[in-house]
Enzyme design. Structure first.
Site, mmCIF file in Angstrom:
data_model
loop_
_atom_site.group_PDB
_atom_site.id
_atom_site.type_symbol
_atom_site.label_atom_id
_atom_site.label_comp_id
_atom_site.label_asym_id
_atom_site.label_seq_id
_atom_site.Cartn_x
_atom_site.Cartn_y
_atom_site.Cartn_z
ATOM 1 C CG ASP A 120 -0.199 0.125 2.519
ATOM 2 O OD1 ASP A 120 1.013 -0.074 2.541
ATOM 3 O OD2 ASP A 120 -0.855 0.423 3.532
ATOM 4 C CD GLU A 121 4.553 2.791 3.192
ATOM 5 O OE1 GLU A 121 4.983 3.847 3.643
ATOM 6 O OE2 GLU A 121 5.004 1.664 3.487
#
Length: 366
Positions: free
Chosen positions: A110-111
DNA sequence: AATACCGGCGAGT
DNA sequence: TCATACTCGCCGGTATT
């Protein structure tokens, strides 16, 4: 001129937010995403939770039973992690984010980081526009919010993103760095976790500013020759790490056993893990030179054993042969006092399948 | 003395 | 009491060359 502009993108409470989108009826309720270990009905931990649950003290890493207790009087929703689904959502988002710059690095599910130095001609206003567009796109595509940080390097972009969550957009101009960093507690510095924080406090280091000016020699003695001074550099906001796509350097698979083991009596579990790892090696077109096992004992200590091979491998049979041997010799050398609670395997020193066994053994050959 | 390997530990998602 | 599944990186000790 080396000045860069980096954008960090971090999707807010990713797993839980995915579930909120997929099941609108749970919005507004505490949402807890769980990893059930299968030992007992409730054993396992919280992977992540939404902000409603966090406000009630339910955060990543706490036991599911503790979360249930804390949320007993609420309409909380407990869901099992659905990695496959989150990966699909993540892949779509990362594809969209990537399209904003050829210099892209995904650091977790998610980054991601983008280097937009060229795209913005080093103009922060232009970087803010890109940041807004990224947020809008992720919202349009998947109905998810994210937090964006913009700064001169990856470290500061990440810290900027962290400083305004959820749904934030934080810009850290080069001339604001000291004002931003100095008062922060050391625990906010990426790389300083609970253990390091405790030891730093014992040295009288409480804030990033103190760390930035601390005697590098003492830091080297305390935290290691490289790590100590590196921490001081980070505290000064210095970071030269480039934004670059990276290939994975290891794969691992670990499971919690139904019952603690004192011998190698989990052949089925090992078969499943080796099969999995073999498939991952092949689908990434690589083989491994190092094969290892992981044991987490009942008192939660982690143990590793590994073997470096003469020839790199990728088949389930070969990986099974090595890991089962390692497990057998591990249990032989253990005084059966410590039992294995979780067991796993790991492969590393990956080499591309096509051109391996190349010139490294030339001297032997002649 | 330099490099490789091994196993522990820490951090982060 | 409870305590997942990963990935990455550093450290120090020991073996190898």
């Amino acid at each position: 001129m080396n000045e860069r502009i980096i954008i960090a993108v971090d999707i807010d409470y990713f797993f839980a937010q995915c579930e909120e989108v997929r099941r609108p009826e749970i919005q507004g309720k505490p949402v807890v995403i769980c990893v059930y270990s299968g030992r007992t009905e409730l054993s396992g931990v919280v992977s992540t939770s939404n902000y409603v649950a966090r406000a009630l003290g339910v955060e990543s890493g706490i036991p599911i039973s503790a979360a249930k207790r804390r949320l007993s009087n609420t309409d909380a929703v407990f869901l099992s992690v659905d990695q496959e689904y989150y990966k699909l959502v993540s892949d779509r988002i990362m594809g969209a984010v990537h399209s904003f710059s050829e210099y892209f690095e995904q650091v977790s599910i998610d980054e991601a980081f983008l280097d937009v130095t060229n795209a913005t001609h080093r103009d922060y206003e232009s970087a803010i526009e890109i940041g807004r567009k990224i947020k809008d796109q992720i919202k349009d595509l998947e109905k998810l919010t994210c937090s964006v940080g913009i700064a001169r390097n990856k470290l500061l972009a990440k810290m900027a993103a962290d400083s305004q969550k959820p749904d934030g957009l934080s810009v850290l101009h080069p001339d604001e760095i000291s004002v931003f960093l100095d008062p922060l507690p050391i625990g906010k510095l990426p790389g300083v976790g609970p253990k390091t924080e405790k030891r730093m406090k014992e040295l009288g280091i409480e804030t990033i500013s103190t760390l930035a000016h601390f005697d590098p020699g003492i830091l080297a003695d305390e935290f290691g020759r490289n790590l100590g001074p590196q921490l001081a550099r980070l505290a000064q906001g210095l970071d030269d790490e480039p934004v670059r796509e990276r290939e994975p350097e290891q794969f691992s698979r670990i499971v919690t056993l139904k019952r603690d083991a004192t011998s190698f009596n989990f052949e089925n579990e090992l078969r499943s893990m080796t099969g999995d790892i073999s498939r991952r090696l092949r689908s990434s077109n690589s083989k491994c030179k190092v094969v290892g096992i992981i044991v987490i004992t009942t008192n939660l200590k982690t143990k590793h054993r590994a073997r470096t091979l003469d020839v790199s491998i990728d088949s389930e049979q070969e990986i099974f042969a090595v890991t089962s041997e390692l497990f057998k010799s591990y249990f032989e050398s253990e005084n059966s006092k410590t039992q294995a609670r979780r067991v796993g395997i790991r492969v590393s020193n990956l080499v591309s399948s096509e051109r391996q066994e190349s010139v490294s053994n030339l001297s032997e050959f002649f």
